[in-house]
Scaffold this motif. Structure first.
Motif, short mmCIF file in Angstrom:
data_model
loop_
_atom_site.label_atom_id
_atom_site.label_comp_id
_atom_site.label_asym_id
_atom_site.label_seq_id
_atom_site.Cartn_x
_atom_site.Cartn_y
_atom_site.Cartn_z
N PHE A 178 0.82 -1.22 0.00
CA PHE A 178 0.00 0.00 0.00
C PHE A 178 0.85 1.26 0.00
CE2 PHE A 178 -2.49 3.43 1.83
CZ PHE A 178 -3.70 3.31 1.16
N ALA A 179 1.90 1.27 0.80
CA ALA A 179 2.66 2.51 1.02
C ALA A 179 4.14 2.38 0.71
CB ALA A 179 2.46 2.97 2.46
N GLY A 180 4.61 1.21 0.28
CA GLY A 180 6.03 1.03 0.02
C GLY A 180 6.87 0.99 1.27
N LEU A 181 6.26 0.57 2.39
CA LEU A 181 6.95 0.54 3.68
C LEU A 181 7.30 -0.88 4.09
CD1 LEU A 181 4.99 3.06 5.94
CD2 LEU A 181 7.31 3.30 5.09
N PRO A 182 8.56 -1.19 4.28
CA PRO A 182 8.91 -2.51 4.83
C PRO A 182 8.50 -2.59 6.30
CG PRO A 182 10.87 -1.14 4.60
CD PRO A 182 9.75 -0.38 3.96
N GLU A 183 8.18 -3.80 6.74
CA GLU A 183 7.71 -3.98 8.12
C GLU A 183 8.71 -3.49 9.16
OE1 GLU A 183 6.60 -8.02 8.68
OE2 GLU A 183 4.70 -7.82 7.62
N SER A 184 10.00 -3.53 8.82
CA SER A 184 11.03 -3.12 9.78
C SER A 184 10.97 -1.63 10.11
CB SER A 184 12.42 -3.46 9.23
OG SER A 184 12.65 -2.78 8.01
N GLU A 185 10.21 -0.86 9.32
CA GLU A 185 10.20 0.59 9.51
C GLU A 185 8.91 1.12 10.12
OE1 GLU A 185 11.26 2.64 5.96
OE2 GLU A 185 13.13 1.51 5.67
N ILE A 186 8.02 0.24 10.55
CA ILE A 186 6.74 0.73 11.08
C ILE A 186 6.64 0.44 12.58
CG2 ILE A 186 5.64 0.44 8.84
CD1 ILE A 186 4.21 -2.02 9.93
N SER A 187 5.73 1.19 13.23
CA SER A 187 5.56 1.07 14.68
C SER A 187 4.65 -0.10 15.02
CB SER A 187 4.94 2.36 15.22
OG SER A 187 3.59 2.48 14.75
N PHE A 188 4.59 -0.40 16.31
CA PHE A 188 3.69 -1.45 16.79
C PHE A 188 2.24 -1.06 16.51
CE2 PHE A 188 1.25 -3.47 20.31
CZ PHE A 188 1.44 -4.79 19.93
N PHE A 189 1.91 0.22 16.68
CA PHE A 189 0.56 0.69 16.38
C PHE A 189 0.22 0.42 14.91
CE2 PHE A 189 -2.23 3.98 14.61
CZ PHE A 189 -3.35 3.86 15.43
N ALA A 190 1.16 0.72 14.02
CA ALA A 190 0.92 0.50 12.59
C ALA A 190 0.76 -0.99 12.28
CB ALA A 190 2.06 1.09 11.77
N GLU A 191 1.54 -1.84 12.96
CA GLU A 191 1.39 -3.28 12.77
C GLU A 191 -0.01 -3.75 13.17
OE1 GLU A 191 4.46 -5.18 14.96
OE2 GLU A 191 6.09 -4.53 13.62
N ARG A 192 -0.46 -3.24 14.32
CA ARG A 192 -1.80 -3.62 14.79
C ARG A 192 -2.87 -3.10 13.83
NH1 ARG A 192 -2.60 -4.76 20.22
NH2 ARG A 192 -4.75 -5.12 19.52
N MET A 193 -2.65 -1.90 13.33
CA MET A 193 -3.62 -1.31 12.39
C MET A 193 -3.68 -2.12 11.10
SD MET A 193 -3.90 2.63 11.21
CE MET A 193 -5.20 3.14 10.08
N ASN A 194 -2.51 -2.53 10.60
CA ASN A 194 -2.49 -3.38 9.41
C ASN A 194 -3.30 -4.65 9.62
OD1 ASN A 194 -0.90 -1.64 7.91
ND2 ASN A 194 1.01 -2.75 8.27
N ASP A 195 -3.12 -5.29 10.78
CA ASP A 195 -3.84 -6.53 11.07
C ASP A 195 -5.35 -6.29 11.15
OD1 ASP A 195 -1.54 -8.00 11.11
OD2 ASP A 195 -1.39 -8.15 13.29
N GLU A 196 -5.74 -5.16 11.74
CA GLU A 196 -7.16 -4.86 11.88
C GLU A 196 -7.80 -4.62 10.52
OE1 GLU A 196 -10.83 -4.32 13.76
OE2 GLU A 196 -8.96 -5.26 14.41
N VAL A 197 -7.04 -4.07 9.60
CA VAL A 197 -7.57 -3.84 8.25
C VAL A 197 -7.64 -5.13 7.45
CG1 VAL A 197 -7.11 -2.72 6.03
CG2 VAL A 197 -6.87 -1.41 8.15
N THR A 198 -6.58 -5.94 7.51
CA THR A 198 -6.50 -7.09 6.60
C THR A 198 -7.32 -8.29 7.05
OG1 THR A 198 -4.49 -7.89 7.71
CG2 THR A 198 -4.21 -6.43 5.81
N LEU A 199 -7.41 -8.55 8.34
CA LEU A 199 -8.16 -9.70 8.85
C LEU A 199 -7.78 -10.99 8.11
CD1 LEU A 199 -11.73 -8.10 9.25
CD2 LEU A 199 -9.99 -8.46 11.03
N GLY A 200 -6.50 -11.17 7.90
CA GLY A 200 -6.02 -12.39 7.26
C GLY A 200 -6.01 -12.37 5.75
N SER A 201 -6.32 -11.21 5.14
CA SER A 201 -6.38 -11.15 3.67
C SER A 201 -5.25 -10.30 3.10
CB SER A 201 -7.72 -10.54 3.23
OG SER A 201 -7.78 -9.15 3.59
N GLY A 202 -4.11 -10.24 3.80
CA GLY A 202 -3.03 -9.35 3.40
C GLY A 202 -2.03 -9.96 2.44
N GLU A 203 -0.80 -9.47 2.55
CA GLU A 203 0.24 -9.81 1.58
C GLU A 203 0.60 -11.29 1.58
OE1 GLU A 203 2.52 -5.49 1.72
OE2 GLU A 203 2.94 -7.01 3.23
N GLU A 204 0.30 -11.98 2.66
CA GLU A 204 0.59 -13.42 2.70
C GLU A 204 -0.14 -14.17 1.59
OE1 GLU A 204 -2.72 -12.62 5.75
OE2 GLU A 204 -0.87 -11.66 5.06
#
Length: 521
Positions: A178-204
């Motif tokens: 979505f934003a060109g951001l590697p996981e190593s560069e985001i906060s814990f809040f952003a990680e949680r937000m990603n999970d709340e949006v994807t609900l298992g339908s993400g990049e995996e």
């Protein structure tokens, strides 16, 4: 923003509370609009001196005054000098806290405790402008579902709402896709937000075999989205990596269709879009944007042959937005002349990145680049699709929080002008923009009403003013067929047979700038 400061901010915001108020007039008697000019959304001649009768949430009669009887005891609205259209439909909005890129997702921490109120506010602002149906094609599914349930039950006032939740295959607002951001560069809040949006339908999902993907997409469908939008490519224009193989895309489309739902795509390359079309999609979000390239005749012909709906971002390259881009391109062309003069003085030729930026900024072709202008191609593509007779709808990316972070402008020194993407208002800009691109006002109204219903396979339910359909109606004080800008002259909005007090919307206005002291209206 550190995790402690995020928690503290959310905790502070949760201390606030919001009052509620009613905004619709309940009536058990029939309702009749008498003497108006009726524009039914089918594209034919309007009905002069027409009568439209509503009982409950349905239209029970529509036609000229002589052919439609007004029931005894009906509440009568004098339609003399008024113009009636179906309620408008926006096929691409984003009302939840999922539409900020990169570090901007941290801004959402200040609002997270009031997520549902914010979603409701955005939806009600659409209704305030006569938009009676919206399709939210990317957002945080679960809070949106709770708001939708309240609207559907009558507990809250709002438009008819369809929800996609995540764009399947993307990893959320702070992700690589979505934003060109590697996981190593985001906060814990952003990680949680990603999970709340994807609900298992993400990049995996991009790493799954077709059999594994079939299980995963059904698990996401079990969460109850109203349609599926998947990322055929990454979000951005360049580079637009293709996310799913042809057979993987077919799995997504097949499993969605088995549930009777619409399958659509976001694709920002010509080849990525072609693969989605061949997979059997029903709708394309912003086919005007295919990676700063002119859409090919091959793709246009496939879209027309297959009756694929084109939800286009008209508001971003027409009207005031287009004039803004024209001014920027003029300045960029002046700068380009200086840069090219400097090129002749240096021995090193411009890099491919420099050339690409020059093309995007100026809208002018450059030697050695296949790329074309960022906004000029969008207009070219939109006109090409319209002229080919595609099923065009209005899809605006309307949002309170958008890429410019509208609701959090107080966090930046120079707030961005995003008026053309504000809820409801952006839809109006887009309908007007269709006329700017060559449609007649009647055709633009069809695109914003009938075609919007087609986008959700619900034309038998709403989208035109016909007996038996939902009473979603806009009453205007001036003729939109004479001047499409008259869609701004709202007299009355009726949603599901209920007269909406548009002056009272939003019902619980939330201060989007927490430093302002008082809620904005």
């Amino acid at each position: 923003m550190g995790s402690r400061s995020v928690v503290a901010t959310v905790a502070f915001m949760s201390l606030l509370s919001w009052p509620t108020s009613a905004t619709a007039q309940e009536t058990s008697a029939p309702l009749a609009i008498v003497g108006a000019t009726i524009i039914d959304g089918n594209g034919g001649a309007p009905i002069a001196d027409g009568t439209l009768v509503i009982e409950g949430d349905r239209i029970v009669g529509v036609g000229d005054r002589a052919s439609v009887a007004v029931p005894e005891g009906a509440e009568v609205i004098d339609g003399s000098g008024k113009f009636v259209t179906p309620g408008f439909v926006d096929t691409n909005v984003h009302m939840s806290l999922a539409f900020g890129r990169g570090g901007r997702v941290e801004e959402h921490a200040a609002y997270w405790a009031h997520h549902e109120q914010i979603i409701l506010q955005g939806l009600q602002l659409h209704l305030k402008h006569g938009v009676t149906t919206v399709r939210d094609s990317y957002g945080v599914l679960r809070p949106m579902q709770r708001v939708k349930k309240k609207i559907d039950s009558g507990e809250e006032i709002g438009p008819r709402t369809y929800l996609a939740g995540n764009i399947v295959g993307w990893g959320g607002p702070a992700s690589e896709t979505f934003a060109g951001l590697p996981e190593s560069e985001i906060s814990f809040f952003a990680e949680r937000m990603n999970d709340e949006v994807t609900l298992g339908s993400g990049e995996e999902m991009m790493h799954m075999t077709p059999d594994e993907l079939r299980v995963a997409i059904n698990a996401y469908l079990d969460h109850g989205p109203d349609f599926i939008k998947y990322g055929a490519t990454h979000h951005f224009n360049y580079p637009a990596g293709i996310s799913f193989s042809p057979r993987a895309q077919r799995v997504i489309v097949e499993e969605t269709h088995k549930r009777g739902l619409v399958a659509e795509t976001h694709a920002t390359s010509l080849e990525g879009l072609r693969l989605s079309i061949l997979a059997g999609i029903d709708l394309i979000q912003h086919p005007d944007n295919v990676g700063n390239r002119t859409i090919t005749d091959e793709l246009v012909n496939l879209i027309v042959e297959r009756d694929i709906v084109c939800s286009m971002l008209i508001n971003q390259f027409t009207g005031p937005s287009w004039q803004f881009h024209v001014r920027n391109m003029e300045r960029a062309r002046e700068d380009l002349a200086e840069a090219q003069a400097a090129d002749r003085q240096r021995r090193i030729p411009p890099t491919t990145a420099e050339i690409r930026r020059r093309v995007q900024d100026t809208g002018l072709p450059q030697p050695g680049s296949v790329m074309e202008g960022r906004y000029t191609t969008k207009r070219t593509n939109a006109k090409k699709l319209i002229d080919a007779g595609c099923i065009v709808t209005v899809g605006t990316d309307n949002t309170l929080f958008g890429r410019g972070g509208v609701a959090a402008d107080f966090l930046r020194e120079e707030p961005e002008n995003m008026e053309h993407q504000l809820p409801g208002l952006g839809t109006i800009f887009a309908i007007e923009g269709l006329v700017e691109l060559g449609m007649t006002p009647s055709e633009a109204i069809v695109a914003a009403t009938k075609n919007g219903a087609i986008a959700s396979k619900a034309l038998d339910e709403y989208g035109t003013l016909e007996t038996g359909k939902a009473a979603d109606i806009v009453v205007l004080d001036a003729d939109p067929l004479a001047d499409i800008a008259n869609i701004r002259k709202l007299s009355t909005v009726i949603k599901g047979g209920r007269i909406i007090d548009i002056d009272a919307l939003p019902t619980n206005p939330i201060a989007l700038d927490w430093t302002a002291g008082a809620p904005k209206r």
